[in-house]
Each structure stands twice: as C-alpha cells, then as structure tokens.
Design a protein around this motif. Structure first.
Motif, PDB file in Angstrom:
ATOM      1  N   THR A  91       5.341 -35.613 -23.927  1.00 12.68           N
ATOM      2  CA  THR A  91       4.116 -35.736 -23.150  1.00 12.68           C
ATOM      3  C   THR A  91       4.277 -34.959 -21.855  1.00 12.68           C
ATOM      4  OG1 THR A  91       3.805 -37.967 -24.021  1.00 12.68           O
ATOM      5  CG2 THR A  91       2.511 -37.361 -22.083  1.00 12.68           C
ATOM      6  N   GLU A  93       2.369 -34.298 -18.199  1.00 17.03           N
ATOM      7  CA  GLU A  93       1.329 -34.873 -17.348  1.00 17.03           C
ATOM      8  C   GLU A  93       1.171 -34.050 -16.085  1.00 17.03           C
ATOM      9  OE1 GLU A  93       2.340 -38.900 -16.410  1.00 17.03           O
ATOM     10  OE2 GLU A  93       2.902 -39.352 -18.467  1.00 17.03           O
ATOM     11  N   SER A  95      -1.213 -34.405 -12.340  1.00 16.64           N
ATOM     12  CA  SER A  95      -2.204 -35.102 -11.532  1.00 16.64           C
ATOM     13  C   SER A  95      -2.488 -34.266 -10.300  1.00 16.64           C
ATOM     14  CB  SER A  95      -1.662 -36.475 -11.119  1.00 16.64           C
ATOM     15  OG  SER A  95      -2.555 -37.094 -10.232  1.00 16.64           O
TER      16      SER A  95
END
Length: 107
Positions: A91, A93, A95
């Motif tokens: 995964t 990620e 932000s």
C-alpha cells in the motif's frame, strides 16, 4: 472462543526524515459450528500475519507491506468457503497535510 494479538513497534527513526514500524499478528479461533444446532463442527484455526511500514512525515507519504496467512493454513470458516492462502499487499499512501513528528500518530 477467539483471540487476537498484534505486537507492534512504531516510529523507529531511520534518518533522512524517515520512520519505520513492524508488526506481527496471530488470530486464533477455538472452533466453530456451521449450523444453529451445533452439529457441523469446524476445527480450530491459527492464522499468522506480519507487516512493516516506512513513512516520511514531512511529505505525508508512507509505504506499507503486509502479509496474511503466512503459514498458508488451509482452513474453512464455512463449508465450501476456504480462507484465502498466503497473500502479500503493498500500500502506498500520500496525504496533503504533513503530520508533525511530535503528533505521535501514524499517518
């Protein structure tokens, strides 16, 4: 009866603004039944998983590598529906809001 344990180490500083973490988990079920009258018994099972992550908080990015059913146990939760075998997941990620290292929270 069911038990789940997940020891985890988080926020290990690696330098260059990176932090890492690792975990391992065990999921134990002491048997079950497939019908309401408890005639069709399902044996106990133990599933093992593990994972690791690396995060760069200033940029808000994190990569997580996790694996489930590492022992490749062939068990069933319901008749005809086996639990998937060994599986690995990656995964990535991101932000927009960078998290302060002092926030003491995963991204």
């Amino acid at each position: 009866h069911r038990a789940y344990a997940r020891p985890e180490i988080i926020e290990l500083p690696l330098g260059w603004g990176l932090q890492a973490g690792v975990y391992s988990d065990l999921d134990f079920t002491a048997g079950n039944y497939i019908d309401r009258v408890n005639l069709g018994a399902i044996p106990s099972r133990l599933l093992w998983g593990a994972g690791a992550h690396v995060a760069h908080r200033a940029s808000g990015t994190r990569a997580v590598l996790s694996a489930t059913n590492l022992a490749n146990a062939s068990v069933f939760d319901l008749t005809g529906f086996p639990i998937p075998g060994r599986a690995v997941f990656l995964t990535l990620e991101w932000s927009r809001t960078a998290v302060s290292p002092s926030a003491n929270q995963p991204l």
